[in-house]
Design an enzyme around this catalytic site. Structure first.
Site, PDB file in Angstrom:
ATOM      1  NE  ARG A 174       7.593  -1.312 -11.844  1.00  0.00           N
ATOM      2  CZ  ARG A 174       6.964  -1.952 -10.861  1.00  0.00           C
ATOM      3  NH1 ARG A 174       6.693  -3.248 -10.965  1.00  0.00           N
ATOM      4  NH2 ARG A 174       6.611  -1.332  -9.776  1.00  0.00           N
TER       5      ARG A 174
ATOM      6  CG  ASP B 137       3.067   4.883 -13.242  1.00  0.00           C
ATOM      7  OD1 ASP B 137       3.852   5.224 -14.146  1.00  0.00           O
ATOM      8  OD2 ASP B 137       3.384   4.118 -12.312  1.00  0.00           O
TER       9      ASP B 137
ATOM     10  CD  GLU C 108       5.328   0.022 -14.133  1.00  0.00           C
ATOM     11  OE1 GLU C 108       6.024   0.886 -14.683  1.00  0.00           O
ATOM     12  OE2 GLU C 108       5.021   0.060 -12.930  1.00  0.00           O
TER      13      GLU C 108
ATOM     14  CD  GLU D 101       6.899   5.891  -7.619  1.00  0.00           C
ATOM     15  OE1 GLU D 101       7.900   5.405  -8.174  1.00  0.00           O
ATOM     16  OE2 GLU D 101       5.729   5.576  -7.898  1.00  0.00           O
TER      17      GLU D 101
END
Ligand code: GCU
Length: 665
Positions: free
Chosen positions: A146, A351, A379, A272
């Site tokens: 990112r 997020d 991002e 994740e």
């Protein structure tokens, strides 16, 4: 190679100065002042008065009397003009270093110093940046996850950079805005980076720590929770296993052999796809406590991230709500974490979207250290291609009242630990720098780096004040330059919001890349980020009455206000409700007309930015001018694509015409 000196462009130094003390930081102050004098023009400061840089303990008894009545904390400083000298005084040399940079800022802006008496202490104890830098794996080699400003300044070709001069430049930038902690590797720790805590890399990691130390910055590392297996050759990483505990104790003690003031570890676990305690049927508290025990004898901290949710969701399942996940996982564990653990919580429950409500864990947890996590790297906010000044967003978040302990229980007071009297607290953010010559890709994105440091030092600064300071330090004191860039910066977040996903519904971006429009890109995916648009309306029903019940993770009156479609703030409406296109917003417009209008306006705003910027051609340096000009053009292409796809999509879904008859495809 000459890097951009960002907001440290001023060459105004001091004619006569004295730095007291012999610590590495006192040496830095000396070096910095001499360095400016070599390249600069030495200013006549208040009739050639001497400037004395000193910690309190290095003042004479008579000098001390002049500072007796001031209260500053360990990192604070006083800048005071007296008859015979101008003083920059701190409890420790670190405060003096911050004071020196403050004085240089004042000189660069030609501020009045006669009679000055300025007292500063940082509002937040931990002021940190996380780097998501990789050293491992073909696809990630030397890259920054990112990151939109080149590759890592720490790693290249599966190794730590040999030439560390740029790290020193970086440390200077950090100290100049009061950042005191940095982790240098990605929270997603790949095989090679796992070894940063071993003898293979520690000699060089400790060199980096040494560079940072001289600027008052403490080094942290992200660790891989499965290291006892991957590095230790064990069969398990179970946090309750005695051999696993012993392995971490030994391994982390080794880190302290090389870096006596090592800050501690950042951990992304059971998130994740990363390993964590869940594999062994253990809790996050079990996992974090095991690391905390290993670090405690050395004074180290564990930053344990709360970004935990089911990333294998079935889009058909309407009950599971990603927004609920962090609270559902961590609230029951409040009070079970050791004192040297700090839970690291993203500002919003999803997020880093263009706008989200605040995570209900803030205020919810009363017995656990917490740190607020922002993202400086853009991002979801334009990748350093689109201009998006983030300070106005962060200001809003800081000011949000959780009502956790009645009116005035703001995020500000929770982040800095004062609401619940927490010992370790503050703010952390994902950095936006890389090895591009100008550090941040987009020249104007330097303002986010600068502003982040300034704001978390003093959250009562306004976005206008921070923008003004950055522009003057970066481009000089020309009034037209100041007004033009300031107006662009201050409008840019709302502009970005206007042409992207409406009213906090989020995402609608190109999957994985997270730049550019793709309305259904995540709609049928496993990531739990859906907008549910159909011919009747759009949005996620998170109410208690008919939806996922997320609204009731908040304190009253927030819970009640979010629950009710009539009182839920417009800008968060689609986050909390499924809303018909004909619903009339508090603004008086229907939802569908709001979508059309904002998307036309957002694109128009970018066209205006371009016009304004073009007028600066002869007023700022050519490199900065061209850099921003090119990126504004890309931003316009991006905004048009968003406008046309969003408007067309919702026209097709709703069948409702634009009231102003503009072109919709
Ligand atoms: C987002 C981001 C990832 C990152 C993750 C995190 O999901 O897209 O790149 O790893 O956040 O914060 O851990």
């Amino acid at each position: 190679m000459i890097y951009d000196s960002c907001w440290l462009t001023s060459k105004i130094g001091l004619t006569d100065f004295e730095v007291r003390g012999e610590t590495p930081i006192a040496e830095t102050i000396n070096e910095e002042l001499n360095f400016i004098n070599e390249i600069g023009q030495k200013t006549e400061l208040i009739g050639a008065k001497k400037v004395i840089f000193s910690s309190l303990k290095n003042l004479s008894d008579t000098e001390k009397l002049r500072f007796d009545s001031f209260e500053i904390n360990d990192e604070g400083y006083i800048i005071k003009d007296t008859d015979d000298a101008l003083y920059v005084v701190g409890v420790q040399d670190k405060g003096v270093l911050y004071g020196m940079f403050h004085l240089l800022r004042l000189l660069a802006q030609k501020s009045e110093l006669v009679g000055i008496e300025l007292i500063e202490s940082p509002y937040n104890g931990i002021r940190m940046l996380n780097h998501w830098d990789n050293m491992d794996e073909k696809d990630f080699m030397g890259s920054v996850e990112r990151g939109y400003a080149g590759n890592s300044i720490f790693f290249e070709s599966c190794a730590i950079v040999k030439d560390k001069s740029r790290i020193k430049e970086y440390a200077r930038l950090l100290a100049s805005i009061g950042i005191n902690s940095v982790s240098i590797n990605n929270v997603n720790v790949h095989a090679l980076e796992s070894k940063l805590i071993t003898k293979e890399f520690l000699p060089e990691v400790s060199e980096i720590a040494g560079i940072f130390r001289k600027y008052g910055v403490t080094l942290f590392l992200s660790i891989n929770y499965a290291s006892p297996i991957t590095l230790g050759g064990m069969k398990t990483s179970d946090p309750l296993n005695e051999d696993v505990k012993a392995w971490w104790k030994k391994q982390l003690a080794e880190v302290y052999d090389f870096i006596p003031d090592f800050g501690g570890v950042v951990v992304k676990a059971d998130s994740e796809g990363r390993p964590g305690p869940f594999t062994y049927g253990r809790t996050h508290a079990d996992g974090a406590n095991m690391l905390a025990e290993a670090l405690a004898p050395h004074g180290g901290l564990v930053f344990w991230r709360c970004f935990v949710y089911n990333c294998q969701q079935d889009w058909r399942d309407r009950k599971t709500d990603r927004a609920r996940a962090a609270y559902d996982h961590f609230m029951p564990l409040d009070g079970t974490f050791l004192d040297n653990i700090v839970l690291q919580i993203k500002n919003g429950p999803i997020d880093f979207q263009v706008r989200e409500p605040l995570s209900p864990l803030f205020g919810g947890m009363t017995k656990t250290n917490q740190i607020l996590e922002f993202q400086v790297t853009q991002e979801y906010l334009g990748h350093s291609k689109d201009v998006c000044f983030l300070i106005p967003q962060w200001k809003e978040y800081f000011d949000f009242d959780t009502y956790a302990k009645g009116t005035g229980s703001t995020i500000n007071k929770i982040a800095n630990g004062s609401l619940y009297g927490r010992q370790h607290s503050g703010v952390v953010a994902v950095a936006n720098i890389g090895n591009d010559l100008n550090w941040t890709g987009h020249k104007l994105a330097q303002a986010n780096f600068f502003g982040y440091g300034r704001l978390i030092w003093n959250p009562s600064l306004t976005a206008d004040e921070i923008a003004t300071e950055w522009i003057r330090l970066t481009f000089g004191n020309d009034a037209k330059v100041l007004e033009t860039i300031k107006s662009m910066l201050l409008d840019s977040w709302v502009t970005y919001e206007k042409y992207t996903a409406p009213l906090s519904v989020g995402f609608m971006v190109q999957p994985h890349l997270h730049y550019g429009v793709n309305i259904d890109g995540y709609e049928y995916s496993k990531w739990g980020t859906y907008h549910f648009a159909d011919c009747n309306g759009i949005g996620v029903d998170r109410t208690k009455a008919t939806g996922t019940g997320y609204t009731h993770q908040y304190f009253e009156p927030n819970a009640k206000n979010y629950e009710n479609i009539e009182t839920c703030p417009d800008e968060l409406l689609l986050f909390f409700h499924f809303v018909p296109y004909t619903h009339v917003l508090q603004s008086g417009k229907t939802l569908i007309q709001h979508i059309y209008d904002t998307h036309f306006e957002g694109t128009q705003d970018v066209e205006n930015f371009i016009k304004k910027w073009d007028e600066l051609e002869d007023l700022i340096d050519a490199a900065s001018f061209t850099n921003v000009q090119n990126r504004l053009q890309q931003q316009l292409d991006n905004a048009k694509e968003w406008r046309d796809q969003i408007n067309t999509y919702f026209y097709r879904k709703s069948g409702i015409e634009d009231a102003h008859g503009r072109k919709i495809y």
